[in-house]
Design a protein around this motif. Structure first.
Motif, PDB file in Angstrom:
ATOM      1  N   LEU A  42       0.836  -1.199   0.000  1.00 17.90           N
ATOM      2  CA  LEU A  42       0.000   0.000   0.000  1.00 17.90           C
ATOM      3  C   LEU A  42       0.872   1.251   0.000  1.00 17.90           C
ATOM      4  O   LEU A  42       0.654   2.191  -0.780  1.00 17.90           O
ATOM      5  N   ALA A  43       1.872   1.284   0.875  1.00 17.80           N
ATOM      6  CA  ALA A  43       2.767   2.439   0.960  1.00 17.80           C
ATOM      7  C   ALA A  43       3.548   2.647  -0.329  1.00 17.80           C
ATOM      8  O   ALA A  43       3.934   3.773  -0.653  1.00 17.80           O
ATOM      9  N   GLU A  44       3.769   1.572  -1.082  1.00 21.39           N
ATOM     10  CA  GLU A  44       4.487   1.660  -2.358  1.00 21.39           C
ATOM     11  C   GLU A  44       3.561   1.999  -3.518  1.00 21.39           C
ATOM     12  O   GLU A  44       4.020   2.106  -4.656  1.00 21.39           O
ATOM     13  N   GLY A  45       2.244   2.109  -3.266  1.00 26.45           N
ATOM     14  CA  GLY A  45       1.320   2.446  -4.326  1.00 26.45           C
ATOM     15  C   GLY A  45       0.777   1.265  -5.092  1.00 26.45           C
ATOM     16  O   GLY A  45       0.192   1.429  -6.174  1.00 26.45           O
ATOM     17  N   ARG A  51       1.602   6.565   6.760  1.00 27.59           N
ATOM     18  CA  ARG A  51       1.312   8.001   6.840  1.00 27.59           C
ATOM     19  C   ARG A  51       2.367   8.832   6.138  1.00 27.59           C
ATOM     20  O   ARG A  51       2.049   9.788   5.424  1.00 27.59           O
ATOM     21  N   GLU A  52       3.641   8.493   6.325  1.00 24.30           N
ATOM     22  CA  GLU A  52       4.708   9.258   5.679  1.00 24.30           C
ATOM     23  C   GLU A  52       4.747   9.027   4.173  1.00 24.30           C
ATOM     24  O   GLU A  52       5.301   9.848   3.431  1.00 24.30           O
ATOM     25  N   ALA A  53       4.149   7.921   3.717  1.00 26.53           N
ATOM     26  CA  ALA A  53       4.037   7.672   2.274  1.00 26.53           C
ATOM     27  C   ALA A  53       2.852   8.403   1.671  1.00 26.53           C
ATOM     28  O   ALA A  53       2.602   8.295   0.462  1.00 26.53           O
ATOM     29  N   GLY A  54       2.098   9.141   2.495  1.00 24.07           N
ATOM     30  CA  GLY A  54       0.977   9.926   2.011  1.00 24.07           C
ATOM     31  C   GLY A  54      -0.375   9.289   2.208  1.00 24.07           C
ATOM     32  O   GLY A  54      -1.397   9.846   1.784  1.00 24.07           O
ATOM     33  N   GLY A  55      -0.425   8.121   2.862  1.00 24.47           N
ATOM     34  CA  GLY A  55      -1.689   7.444   3.091  1.00 24.47           C
ATOM     35  C   GLY A  55      -2.312   7.811   4.421  1.00 24.47           C
ATOM     36  O   GLY A  55      -1.777   8.630   5.171  1.00 24.47           O
ATOM     37  N   ARG A  56      -3.457   7.195   4.708  1.00 20.91           N
ATOM     38  CA  ARG A  56      -4.117   7.360   6.001  1.00 20.91           C
ATOM     39  C   ARG A  56      -4.140   6.019   6.711  1.00 20.91           C
ATOM     40  O   ARG A  56      -4.334   4.969   6.092  1.00 20.91           O
ATOM     41  N   PHE A  57      -3.935   6.075   8.017  1.00 18.95           N
ATOM     42  CA  PHE A  57      -3.954   4.866   8.836  1.00 18.95           C
ATOM     43  C   PHE A  57      -4.818   5.147  10.052  1.00 18.95           C
ATOM     44  O   PHE A  57      -4.472   5.980  10.887  1.00 18.95           O
ATOM     45  N   THR A  58      -5.953   4.470  10.137  1.00 19.00           N
ATOM     46  CA  THR A  58      -6.851   4.625  11.276  1.00 19.00           C
ATOM     47  C   THR A  58      -7.301   3.259  11.740  1.00 19.00           C
ATOM     48  O   THR A  58      -6.987   2.239  11.127  1.00 19.00           O
ATOM     49  N   ALA A  59      -8.085   3.241  12.813  1.00 20.13           N
ATOM     50  CA  ALA A  59      -8.837   2.043  13.187  1.00 20.13           C
ATOM     51  C   ALA A  59     -10.119   2.011  12.365  1.00 20.13           C
ATOM     52  O   ALA A  59     -10.454   2.962  11.644  1.00 20.13           O
ATOM     53  N   SER A 119      -7.461  -2.197  12.069  1.00 24.82           N
ATOM     54  CA  SER A 119      -6.682  -1.272  11.247  1.00 24.82           C
ATOM     55  C   SER A 119      -7.429  -0.998   9.954  1.00 24.82           C
ATOM     56  O   SER A 119      -8.152  -1.858   9.436  1.00 24.82           O
ATOM     57  N   PHE A 120      -7.228   0.205   9.444  1.00 31.11           N
ATOM     58  CA  PHE A 120      -7.858   0.619   8.193  1.00 31.11           C
ATOM     59  C   PHE A 120      -6.878   1.553   7.513  1.00 31.11           C
ATOM     60  O   PHE A 120      -6.813   2.746   7.825  1.00 31.11           O
ATOM     61  N   ALA A 121      -6.074   1.000   6.624  1.00 29.55           N
ATOM     62  CA  ALA A 121      -5.025   1.762   5.956  1.00 29.55           C
ATOM     63  C   ALA A 121      -5.384   1.934   4.488  1.00 29.55           C
ATOM     64  O   ALA A 121      -5.760   0.962   3.819  1.00 29.55           O
ATOM     65  N   THR A 122      -5.284   3.159   3.985  1.00 28.46           N
ATOM     66  CA  THR A 122      -5.649   3.435   2.604  1.00 28.46           C
ATOM     67  C   THR A 122      -4.660   4.406   1.965  1.00 28.46           C
ATOM     68  O   THR A 122      -3.778   4.945   2.642  1.00 28.46           O
ATOM     69  N   ASN A 123      -4.870   4.651   0.671  1.00 30.23           N
ATOM     70  CA  ASN A 123      -4.059   5.652  -0.021  1.00 30.23           C
ATOM     71  C   ASN A 123      -4.489   7.074   0.332  1.00 30.23           C
ATOM     72  O   ASN A 123      -3.946   8.030  -0.200  1.00 30.23           O
ATOM     73  N   GLY A 124      -5.445   7.213   1.232  1.00 29.94           N
ATOM     74  CA  GLY A 124      -5.903   8.525   1.675  1.00 29.94           C
ATOM     75  C   GLY A 124      -7.035   9.057   0.833  1.00 29.94           C
ATOM     76  O   GLY A 124      -8.076   9.467   1.354  1.00 29.94           O
TER      77      GLY A 124
END
Length: 271
Positions: free
Chosen positions: A204-207, A230-238, A250-255
């Motif tokens: 995900l962080a790599e796109g 987060r530093e890769a520009g995505g969002r990371f939440t519960a 966890s709920f990680a996305t490209n934002g």
């Protein structure tokens, strides 16, 4: 104590230490990977633990004891020690079941949280020759199997129908009675797979993916991953949308698609 010794470490210092911790962990864990005589035990919660899990966490803690004696530590195998704003969070081998079966998809996760917020994260997967790391304000980075170091960034995909996702394990979703929501999500996206453990978050962080979500997870499963995403520009939440890494999901996305994915899973219409 001299003024230099009294100077608090910077995040750059902490990241450098975290990378050295990963070096030590890689060395210990790889010694016993795919060993025919690997010792495996069962913990009280019926999950497995190997001699490598224990030895790897001990190696990390020994370095922290020497170099950050005033910091607290939370590790999967040896629990919590200390009570300070700065806390190292460790999963010595994330993917123990893969490790014990000789499957190379497992990682050492090392994080530093300050006031409960992960600021530094390292994910090291030595069996496939990959590592990822980040510190707040310093971007997200990886080394490839060929040794190249490069910065990483999440994708710009902005349509659910064009997205690729990893939902980890259907049993996790069944445990929170969200299988119908997962089915709805799977039918809406371009591609869905259950890759498992830390690796899909790094993709995900790599796109390469747009969503990774899971349940029944602990802080030590997520703390190292959050700052990288987060530093890769995505969002990371519960799953509830909070920024916590100790909420059990966890709920990680490209934002770009974060709110749309959450709306879809909660039975609402995406924008």
């Amino acid at each position: 104590m001299s003024p230099i010794e009294a100077t608090p470490p910077t995040l750059t210092d902490d990241l450098a230490l975290a990378l050295r911790l990963a070096d030590a962990a890689d060395d210990v864990a790889m010694r016993r990977f795919d060993a025919a005589d690997l010792l495996v035990d069962t913990k009280p919660d019926r999950t497995h633990v190997t001699e490598a899990d224990l030895a790897t966490e001990r190696a990390i803690r020994a370095i922290l004891d020497a170099e950050r004696p005033d910091d607290a530590v939370l590790g999967e195998e040896y629990g919590s020690s200390g009570d300070t704003a700065r806390r190292w969070v460790i999963d010595p081998i994330d993917g123990t079941h893969n490790y014990m079966r000789g499957i190379p998809v497992w990682a050492t996760l090392i994080a530093l949280s300050v006031d409960g917020v992960p600021q530094v994260g390292v994910v090291s997967q030595p069996a496939i020759g990959r590592r990822w790391w980040a510190a707040a304000g310093h971007g997200a980075w990886t080394t490839t199997a060929s040794g190249e170091t490069r910065s990483i960034r999440v994708s710009s995909v902005d349509e659910i129908g064009a997205s690729s996702i990893s939902f980890q394990s259907i049993q996790q979703w069944d445990g929170v009675e969200l299988v119908p929501a997962l089915e709805r999500l799977a039918r809406a996206v371009w591609r869905d797979r259950a890759y498992g453990d830390a690796l899909p978050y790094m993709w995900l962080a790599e796109g390469r993916l747009e969503l990774v979500a899971e349940f029944d997870v602990k802080e030590y499963d997520l703390a190292a991953i959050a700052p990288i995403v987060r530093e890769a520009g995505g969002r990371f939440t519960a799953f509830d949308g909070s920024d916590r890494v100790d909420a059990g999901s966890s709920f990680a996305t490209n934002g770009v698609l974060h709110d749309d994915f959450l709306a879809l899973l909660h039975g609402e219409d995406p924008r």
